[in-house]
Design an enzyme around this catalytic site. Structure first.
Site, PDB file in Angstrom:
ATOM      1  N   LEU A  15      -4.506  59.745  17.924  1.00 32.54           N
ATOM      2  CA  LEU A  15      -4.595  58.310  17.664  1.00 32.54           C
ATOM      3  C   LEU A  15      -3.180  57.757  17.601  1.00 32.54           C
ATOM      4  CD1 LEU A  15      -7.437  58.078  14.973  1.00 32.54           C
ATOM      5  CD2 LEU A  15      -7.587  57.772  17.448  1.00 32.54           C
ATOM      6  N   HIS A  16      -2.833  56.944  18.567  1.00 27.45           N
ATOM      7  CA  HIS A  16      -1.474  56.412  18.697  1.00 27.45           C
ATOM      8  C   HIS A  16      -1.447  54.990  18.166  1.00 27.45           C
ATOM      9  CE1 HIS A  16       1.923  54.973  21.591  1.00 27.45           C
ATOM     10  NE2 HIS A  16       2.383  55.193  20.370  1.00 27.45           N
TER      11      HIS A  16
END
Length: 273
Positions: A15-16
C-alpha cells in the site's frame, strides 16, 4: 522482493501512500506475483474504510505513480541542461495546470533522495539502465554543490529563514540560459506529453491495466492537471492522431523519449480518437 520473506506470500500486498499521508487522498495498491484476489479485495476495503481512494497496479520499479511522476521532474532538468531559464520551466509547469513547477517540486521531494534512488537503480539494473538528465543534474547538485533540496535550505531554490523562496542565482553559472528561449507552449507540451507517453508505456507493460486507474492516480497522486482528465485523458482530449504527430515532432527535436508507443501509432492509423 519483500514478499519472499513471508511464509504466506498470497497475503502480501503493498500500500503506497503519498506525502503528506494524512492529506493526500490516493493509495496505490501494489499487487505482487503471488498476491491473492482476496488479499487485494481486503486491501481495497481497508483503503476505502480510512477515507482514501485506491488504484490497483502490478508490482514494478517505481510502481506507476513514482515512475510517471519522475518523468515530469526529469524533463524539467533536461530543459535546464539545454539552457532554458529556470523561471520559464517552473512557470510553464504551473501554467500547464501542475500544482508546482518541476524544479520546485524536485526540491520538495529532495534532490539527495532522488540521487540516491538513481544510484540504487543503476546498481540493480546495471547496463540496462539508461541515464538521463535527472541523474546528471541531481549528481551535480548534490555531490558537487551540496544543494540537497528544501530540507537543507538550498536546492534549485534558496529558502531564507523568514522569507520567501527564490531561485538560486548560481543556476545561471552552471547551466547558462540560452540566448534564444523556447516558447512557453513548447515547454508546457514537453512537460505534459512526457507523462502521457510514460503512462502508455506503463499500460503496455501491464504495470497499470485500467485507464481510469492511470488518470485517477495521476490527478490524486501527484496533481496532474485535472482539466486535462489525466495523462490518458490528455491524449484523447487532443486526439490520438494529433498527439502522435506532435510526439514525433518532439522526438525529432528532443530525443527518442518522446517517440509515441506503437499502441498509439496503431490507434492513429485506424482513426481511433
Amino acid at each position: 522482493g519483500l514478499a519472499q520473506a513471508s511464509s504466506r506470500p498470497a497475503n502480501f500486498i503493498g500500500l503506497h501512500f503519498f506525502s503528506p499521508a494524512e492529506k493526500m487522498p490516493l493509495v496505490e495498491s501494489s499487487v505482487g506475483q503471488k498476491t491473492s484476489p482476496a488479499t487485494l479485495a481486503r486491501a481495497m476495503d481497508f483503503v476505502r474504510a480510512i477515507g482514501k481512494t485506491p488504484i490497483v497496479v502490478n508490482d514494478a520499479r517505481g510502481f506507476y505513480t513514482s515512475r510517471v511522476f519522475g518523468t515530469y521532474l526529469s524533463e524539467g532538468m533536461a530543459l535546464l541542461q539545454e539552457g532554458v531559464a529556470p523561471a520559464l520551466i517552473d512557470n510553464a509547469g504551473r501554467l500547464a495546470g501542475m500544482p508546482v513547477g518541476p524544479l520546485a517540486l524536485a526540491d520538495e521531494v529532495s534532490l539527495e533522495l532522488m540521487a540516491r534512488i538513481r544510484k540504487q537503480t543503476t546498481a540493480d539494473l546495471g547496463k540496462a539502465y539508461v541515464r538521463g538528465a535527472i541523474d546528471e543534474v541531481c549528481e551535480r547538485m548534490v555531490e558537487q554543490l551540496g544543494r540537497l533540496g528544501k530540507k537543507a535550505g538550498k536546492g534549485f531554490y534558496d529558502y531564507p529563514q523568514g522569507g520567501s523562496k527564490r531561485l538560486w542565482p548560481g543556476l545561471a553559472e552552471i547551466w547558462p540560459p540560452a540566448a534564444r528561449q523556447p516558447d512557453v507552449a513548447e515547454v508546457k507540451r514537453r512537460l505534459m506529453f512526457i507523462q502521457s507517453i510514460e503512462t502508455v508505456r506503463c499500460m503496455d507493460e501491464g504495470v497499470v491495466t485500467a485507464a481510469i486507474d492511470a488518470d485517477v492516480g495521476a490527478i490524486l497522486g501527484w496533481g496532474f492537471a485535472p482539466y486535462l482528465g489525466g495523462p490518458i485523458g490528455q491524449i484523447h482530449s487532443l486526439g490520438v492522431a494529433r498527439f502522435v504527430a506532435e510526439c514525433e515532432q518532439l522526438a525529432q527535436r528532443n530525443g527518442a523519449r518522446f517517440a509515441p508507443p506503437e499502441r498509439l501509432r496503431t490507434m492513429a492509423r485506424h482513426g481511433e480518437a
